[in-house]
Design a protein around this motif. Structure first.
Motif, PDB file in Angstrom:
ATOM      1  N   ASP A   1       0.877  -1.159   0.000  1.00 42.76           N
ATOM      2  CA  ASP A   1       0.000   0.000   0.000  1.00 42.76           C
ATOM      3  C   ASP A   1       0.921   1.218   0.000  1.00 42.76           C
ATOM      4  O   ASP A   1       1.584   1.485   1.005  1.00 42.76           O
ATOM      5  CB  ASP A   1      -0.873  -0.019   1.256  1.00 42.76           C
ATOM      6  CG  ASP A   1      -1.757   1.210   1.391  1.00 42.76           C
ATOM      7  OD1 ASP A   1      -1.481   2.225   0.716  1.00 42.76           O
ATOM      8  OD2 ASP A   1      -2.712   1.180   2.183  1.00 42.76           O
ATOM      9  N   PRO A   2       1.003   1.968  -1.107  1.00 45.22           N
ATOM     10  CA  PRO A   2       1.994   3.053  -1.174  1.00 45.22           C
ATOM     11  C   PRO A   2       1.797   4.120  -0.117  1.00 45.22           C
ATOM     12  O   PRO A   2       2.775   4.693   0.372  1.00 45.22           O
ATOM     13  CB  PRO A   2       1.806   3.610  -2.595  1.00 45.22           C
ATOM     14  CG  PRO A   2       0.459   3.147  -3.032  1.00 45.22           C
ATOM     15  CD  PRO A   2       0.225   1.845  -2.358  1.00 45.22           C
ATOM     16  N   VAL A   3       0.550   4.402   0.258  1.00 46.32           N
ATOM     17  CA  VAL A   3       0.297   5.430   1.267  1.00 46.32           C
ATOM     18  C   VAL A   3       0.803   4.964   2.634  1.00 46.32           C
ATOM     19  O   VAL A   3       1.525   5.684   3.331  1.00 46.32           O
ATOM     20  CB  VAL A   3      -1.197   5.792   1.329  1.00 46.32           C
ATOM     21  CG1 VAL A   3      -1.481   6.735   2.505  1.00 46.32           C
ATOM     22  CG2 VAL A   3      -1.643   6.432   0.018  1.00 46.32           C
ATOM     23  N   ALA A   4       0.433   3.746   3.021  1.00 44.88           N
ATOM     24  CA  ALA A   4       0.869   3.217   4.313  1.00 44.88           C
ATOM     25  C   ALA A   4       2.390   3.043   4.337  1.00 44.88           C
ATOM     26  O   ALA A   4       3.036   3.332   5.359  1.00 44.88           O
ATOM     27  CB  ALA A   4       0.186   1.884   4.583  1.00 44.88           C
ATOM     28  N   PHE A   5       2.972   2.595   3.241  1.00 48.13           N
ATOM     29  CA  PHE A   5       4.413   2.396   3.165  1.00 48.13           C
ATOM     30  C   PHE A   5       5.149   3.724   3.325  1.00 48.13           C
ATOM     31  O   PHE A   5       6.113   3.837   4.095  1.00 48.13           O
ATOM     32  CB  PHE A   5       4.780   1.752   1.824  1.00 48.13           C
ATOM     33  CG  PHE A   5       6.239   1.463   1.646  1.00 48.13           C
ATOM     34  CD1 PHE A   5       6.793   0.313   2.178  1.00 48.13           C
ATOM     35  CD2 PHE A   5       7.059   2.337   0.946  1.00 48.13           C
ATOM     36  CE1 PHE A   5       8.151   0.029   2.017  1.00 48.13           C
ATOM     37  CE2 PHE A   5       8.408   2.067   0.784  1.00 48.13           C
ATOM     38  CZ  PHE A   5       8.961   0.915   1.317  1.00 48.13           C
ATOM     39  N   THR A   6       4.685   4.751   2.602  1.00 48.28           N
ATOM     40  CA  THR A   6       5.327   6.063   2.677  1.00 48.28           C
ATOM     41  C   THR A   6       5.162   6.672   4.063  1.00 48.28           C
ATOM     42  O   THR A   6       6.108   7.240   4.620  1.00 48.28           O
ATOM     43  CB  THR A   6       4.732   7.009   1.622  1.00 48.28           C
ATOM     44  OG1 THR A   6       4.900   6.431   0.320  1.00 48.28           O
ATOM     45  CG2 THR A   6       5.414   8.366   1.660  1.00 48.28           C
TER      46      THR A   6
ATOM     47  N   GLN B   1       1.324  17.762  13.132  1.00 47.31           N
ATOM     48  CA  GLN B   1       1.884  16.543  12.555  1.00 47.31           C
ATOM     49  C   GLN B   1       0.953  15.833  11.583  1.00 47.31           C
ATOM     50  O   GLN B   1       1.370  15.390  10.510  1.00 47.31           O
ATOM     51  CB  GLN B   1       2.310  15.596  13.682  1.00 47.31           C
ATOM     52  CG  GLN B   1       3.508  16.096  14.461  1.00 47.31           C
ATOM     53  CD  GLN B   1       3.793  15.279  15.710  1.00 47.31           C
ATOM     54  OE1 GLN B   1       3.149  14.244  15.948  1.00 47.31           O
ATOM     55  NE2 GLN B   1       4.747  15.728  16.517  1.00 47.31           N
ATOM     56  N   GLU B   2      -0.322  15.705  11.922  1.00 46.70           N
ATOM     57  CA  GLU B   2      -1.228  14.958  11.044  1.00 46.70           C
ATOM     58  C   GLU B   2      -1.441  15.654   9.713  1.00 46.70           C
ATOM     59  O   GLU B   2      -1.565  14.999   8.673  1.00 46.70           O
ATOM     60  CB  GLU B   2      -2.556  14.714  11.745  1.00 46.70           C
ATOM     61  CG  GLU B   2      -2.489  13.679  12.863  1.00 46.70           C
ATOM     62  CD  GLU B   2      -1.936  12.340  12.391  1.00 46.70           C
ATOM     63  OE1 GLU B   2      -2.281  11.904  11.275  1.00 46.70           O
ATOM     64  OE2 GLU B   2      -1.143  11.736  13.139  1.00 46.70           O
ATOM     65  N   GLN B   3      -1.475  16.990   9.722  1.00 41.20           N
ATOM     66  CA  GLN B   3      -1.643  17.714   8.461  1.00 41.20           C
ATOM     67  C   GLN B   3      -0.417  17.550   7.567  1.00 41.20           C
ATOM     68  O   GLN B   3      -0.543  17.420   6.346  1.00 41.20           O
ATOM     69  CB  GLN B   3      -1.905  19.196   8.741  1.00 41.20           C
ATOM     70  CG  GLN B   3      -3.333  19.481   9.217  1.00 41.20           C
ATOM     71  CD  GLN B   3      -3.481  20.869   9.792  1.00 41.20           C
ATOM     72  OE1 GLN B   3      -3.163  21.098  10.948  1.00 41.20           O
ATOM     73  NE2 GLN B   3      -3.974  21.785   8.980  1.00 41.20           N
ATOM     74  N   VAL B   4       0.759  17.552   8.160  1.00 40.63           N
ATOM     75  CA  VAL B   4       1.974  17.357   7.375  1.00 40.63           C
ATOM     76  C   VAL B   4       2.048  15.924   6.862  1.00 40.63           C
ATOM     77  O   VAL B   4       2.375  15.676   5.696  1.00 40.63           O
ATOM     78  CB  VAL B   4       3.221  17.698   8.208  1.00 40.63           C
ATOM     79  CG1 VAL B   4       4.488  17.413   7.406  1.00 40.63           C
ATOM     80  CG2 VAL B   4       3.194  19.159   8.646  1.00 40.63           C
ATOM     81  N   LEU B   5       1.721  14.968   7.718  1.00 42.39           N
ATOM     82  CA  LEU B   5       1.741  13.565   7.293  1.00 42.39           C
ATOM     83  C   LEU B   5       0.753  13.303   6.162  1.00 42.39           C
ATOM     84  O   LEU B   5       1.029  12.506   5.256  1.00 42.39           O
ATOM     85  CB  LEU B   5       1.430  12.656   8.481  1.00 42.39           C
ATOM     86  CG  LEU B   5       2.588  12.380   9.439  1.00 42.39           C
ATOM     87  CD1 LEU B   5       2.081  11.702  10.705  1.00 42.39           C
ATOM     88  CD2 LEU B   5       3.657  11.521   8.767  1.00 42.39           C
ATOM     89  N   ALA B   6      -0.389  13.979   6.196  1.00 40.91           N
ATOM     90  CA  ALA B   6      -1.401  13.786   5.151  1.00 40.91           C
ATOM     91  C   ALA B   6      -0.863  14.189   3.781  1.00 40.91           C
ATOM     92  O   ALA B   6      -1.254  13.622   2.750  1.00 40.91           O
ATOM     93  CB  ALA B   6      -2.654  14.589   5.478  1.00 40.91           C
TER      94      ALA B   6
END
Length: 280
Positions: free
Chosen positions: A67-72, A89-94
């Motif tokens: 899963d590219p999103v989970a992997f990244t 943090q969550e906004q940057v991670l998104a």
């Protein structure tokens, strides 16, 4: 049979990535119509060339199903947690978790169909061909693992065959997003002195990315401070960046400081930030 002007332009583009930005060889009552017609022709020729070169080439066995999103996210989360306050943090991670595009047999066509600029498409095509060991479009095409454009990082299958224990292209390139993306773009408070996700000294941007890359691997390989410091010395004696934009002595010194710190990410940022502005 003589080659038409359109055929000559297509051949030139496939051979070098160069093209006439006016697309004068293509018909159209307006410049926009000519550009659309010519751009579509180059794009289709590029897709056809890639498919022809890869028709019988097997996908490397090292490429995992993921899963590219989970992997990244898993790759970049420690960096984001270390550099940003909890409320951001969550906004940057998104942004970062969706910033990486893996060029695979399932994605390459759609990426070539939607890329904005013909030369970028040519670069992506060669990046993909090289990752499969297929014939490149040109002998002069750069041999790279990935390519970054603004907030998108294109990564080839060669990433999964990386052998250096201090290398991680994804962390390196997503670290560059911090100085390419404005805070307001992702909904964070922006001020005159805090315009970008992170304020970095221009001359230290590459050093910052290399240090983040190496430090992420050091944290993965060692949990104790003494072990982290030992890994920095291993790196200093071998796996140094081959990049003229990075001062080797400074690079190692930053990593030594980060390895000894409670939050090494913050030490890397401090060493690569602009000097404090003097109050008038």
């Amino acid at each position: 049979m003589a080659m038409t002007d359109q055929q000559a332009e297509i051949e030139r583009y496939l051979r070098s990535g160069d093209y006439d930005s006016r697309f004068a060889a293509w018909p159209g009552h307006t410049l926009v119509a000519q550009e659309s017609c010519g751009h579509n022709a180059l794009r289709q020729a590029l897709i056809d060339a890639v498919e022809k070169r890869t028709a019988l080439v097997p996908v490397p066995a090292s490429f995992p199903e993921l899963d590219p999103v989970a992997f990244t996210r898993a790759k970049v989360e420690p960096m984001v947690r270390g550099l940003f306050p909890a409320r951001e943090q969550e906004q940057v991670l998104a942004v970062l978790e969706r910033s990486v595009v893996f060029l695979t047999p399932e994605t390459i066509r759609s990426e070539l169909e939607t890329v904005d600029w013909p030369h970028t498409g040519w670069d992506l095509a060669n990046l993909y061909l090289g990752s499969l060991g297929a014939e490149l479009l040109s002998d002069e095409a750069p041999r790279i693992v990935g390519l970054s454009l603004e907030t998108t990082c294109y990564v080839s299958l060669e990433y999964f065959g990386e052998t250096s224990r201090f290398s991680d292209y994804i962390v390196h390139e997503t670290a560059h997003i911090f100085h390419n993306c404005k805070r307001g773009t992702i909904g964070l408070r922006e001020t005159r002195r805090r315009e970008w996700l992170l304020e970095l000294e221009f001359s230290k941007r590459e050093s910052f990315a290399y240090c983040c890359e190496a430090y992420s691997r050091i944290l993965t390989l060692a949990t104790k401070s003494s072990d982290r410091s030992a890994l920095v010395e291993d790196l200093a004696n071998g796996a140094m960046p081959d990049d003229d934009r990075v001062d080797p002595a400074e690079y190692v010194d930053i990593l030594r400081e980060a390895a000894d710190a409670r939050n090494g990410w913050k030490r890397i940022l401090a060493r690569c930030s602009p000097a404090p502005r003097l109050k008038p």
